[in-house]
Design a protein around this motif. Structure first.
Motif, PDB file in Angstrom:
ATOM      1  N   ALA A  42      -0.686  -5.157   1.464  1.00 26.06           N
ATOM      2  CA  ALA A  42      -1.144  -4.039   0.635  1.00 26.06           C
ATOM      3  C   ALA A  42      -2.660  -4.073   0.457  1.00 26.06           C
ATOM      4  O   ALA A  42      -3.316  -3.025   0.476  1.00 26.06           O
ATOM      5  CB  ALA A  42      -0.455  -4.080  -0.721  1.00 26.06           C
ATOM      6  N   LEU A  45      -4.138  -2.837   3.777  1.00 18.77           N
ATOM      7  CA  LEU A  45      -3.939  -1.390   3.916  1.00 18.77           C
ATOM      8  C   LEU A  45      -4.819  -0.599   2.948  1.00 18.77           C
ATOM      9  O   LEU A  45      -5.409   0.417   3.322  1.00 18.77           O
ATOM     10  CB  LEU A  45      -2.471  -1.030   3.680  1.00 18.77           C
ATOM     11  CG  LEU A  45      -1.506  -1.304   4.820  1.00 18.77           C
ATOM     12  CD1 LEU A  45      -0.076  -1.030   4.368  1.00 18.77           C
ATOM     13  CD2 LEU A  45      -1.841  -0.471   6.029  1.00 18.77           C
ATOM     14  N   GLY A  46      -4.890  -1.054   1.715  1.00 22.53           N
ATOM     15  CA  GLY A  46      -5.723  -0.381   0.722  1.00 22.53           C
ATOM     16  C   GLY A  46      -7.187  -0.382   1.100  1.00 22.53           C
ATOM     17  O   GLY A  46      -7.889   0.620   0.936  1.00 22.53           O
ATOM     18  N   LEU A  68      -5.604   1.906  -4.767  1.00 18.64           N
ATOM     19  CA  LEU A  68      -4.874   2.064  -3.508  1.00 18.64           C
ATOM     20  C   LEU A  68      -4.104   0.793  -3.160  1.00 18.64           C
ATOM     21  O   LEU A  68      -2.941   0.848  -2.757  1.00 18.64           O
ATOM     22  CB  LEU A  68      -5.844   2.415  -2.370  1.00 18.64           C
ATOM     23  CG  LEU A  68      -6.399   3.829  -2.362  1.00 18.64           C
ATOM     24  CD1 LEU A  68      -7.550   3.941  -1.364  1.00 18.64           C
ATOM     25  CD2 LEU A  68      -5.309   4.820  -2.018  1.00 18.64           C
ATOM     26  N   GLN A  69      -4.740  -0.362  -3.331  1.00 16.50           N
ATOM     27  CA  GLN A  69      -4.092  -1.633  -3.018  1.00 16.50           C
ATOM     28  C   GLN A  69      -2.872  -1.861  -3.907  1.00 16.50           C
ATOM     29  O   GLN A  69      -1.802  -2.248  -3.424  1.00 16.50           O
ATOM     30  CB  GLN A  69      -5.087  -2.788  -3.179  1.00 16.50           C
ATOM     31  CG  GLN A  69      -6.169  -2.798  -2.127  1.00 16.50           C
ATOM     32  CD  GLN A  69      -7.249  -3.814  -2.414  1.00 16.50           C
ATOM     33  OE1 GLN A  69      -7.457  -4.229  -3.552  1.00 16.50           O
ATOM     34  NE2 GLN A  69      -7.953  -4.209  -1.373  1.00 16.50           N
ATOM     35  N   PHE A  72      -0.069   0.521  -2.852  1.00 22.60           N
ATOM     36  CA  PHE A  72       0.621   0.032  -1.654  1.00 22.60           C
ATOM     37  C   PHE A  72       1.499  -1.176  -1.987  1.00 22.60           C
ATOM     38  O   PHE A  72       2.604  -1.315  -1.457  1.00 22.60           O
ATOM     39  CB  PHE A  72      -0.368  -0.344  -0.553  1.00 22.60           C
ATOM     40  CG  PHE A  72      -0.891   0.829   0.227  1.00 22.60           C
ATOM     41  CD1 PHE A  72      -0.031   1.698   0.872  1.00 22.60           C
ATOM     42  CD2 PHE A  72      -2.249   1.066   0.319  1.00 22.60           C
ATOM     43  CE1 PHE A  72      -0.503   2.774   1.599  1.00 22.60           C
ATOM     44  CE2 PHE A  72      -2.746   2.140   1.034  1.00 22.60           C
ATOM     45  CZ  PHE A  72      -1.870   2.999   1.680  1.00 22.60           C
ATOM     46  N   GLY A  75       4.667   0.051  -3.750  1.00 21.94           N
ATOM     47  CA  GLY A  75       5.562   0.627  -2.745  1.00 21.94           C
ATOM     48  C   GLY A  75       6.198  -0.435  -1.873  1.00 21.94           C
ATOM     49  O   GLY A  75       7.396  -0.376  -1.567  1.00 21.94           O
ATOM     50  N   GLY A  76       5.423  -1.426  -1.478  1.00 18.81           N
ATOM     51  CA  GLY A  76       5.955  -2.511  -0.653  1.00 18.81           C
ATOM     52  C   GLY A  76       6.977  -3.355  -1.387  1.00 18.81           C
ATOM     53  O   GLY A  76       8.017  -3.725  -0.828  1.00 18.81           O
TER      54      GLY A  76
END
Length: 91
Positions: A42, A45-46, A68-69, A72, A75-76
């Motif tokens: 995450a 990705l973030g 954002l991190q 993610f 969600g993960g």
């Protein structure tokens, strides 16, 4: 990547993974190592998405990148918890 960079990535991944678990309601039945792995993915990705949006390099704390991190990570964690729960039910 140097050893200090790997150590930093592990610490940031753990913090981001823990924050992702905190924003989700209820109890997630995933362990420490899965939380760490989700947090590292995450965080990467973030950072990539924030860089693509042009908000990664600001003066001070990059709040949008952090959000954002954590998003993610949440969600993960939800995805991994759902997959693990489905597997436990089908057994």
């Amino acid at each position: 990547m140097e050893i200090s960079g790997i150590f930093t990535a592990l610490i940031i991944g753990l913090v981001v993974g823990a924050l992702g678990r905190l924003v989700l309601p209820g109890r997630q039945k995933i362990g420490f190592w899965l939380t760490l792995a989700v947090g590292i993915v995450a965080a990467l990705l973030g950072t990539l998405v924030a860089a693509a949006l042009g908000v990664a390099d600001t003066g001070g704390v990059d709040w949008i990148e952090l959000l954002l991190q954590v998003g993610f990570a949440a969600g993960g964690v939800a995805l991994v918890d759902g997959i693990r729960s489905r597997r436990a039910i089908s057994r």
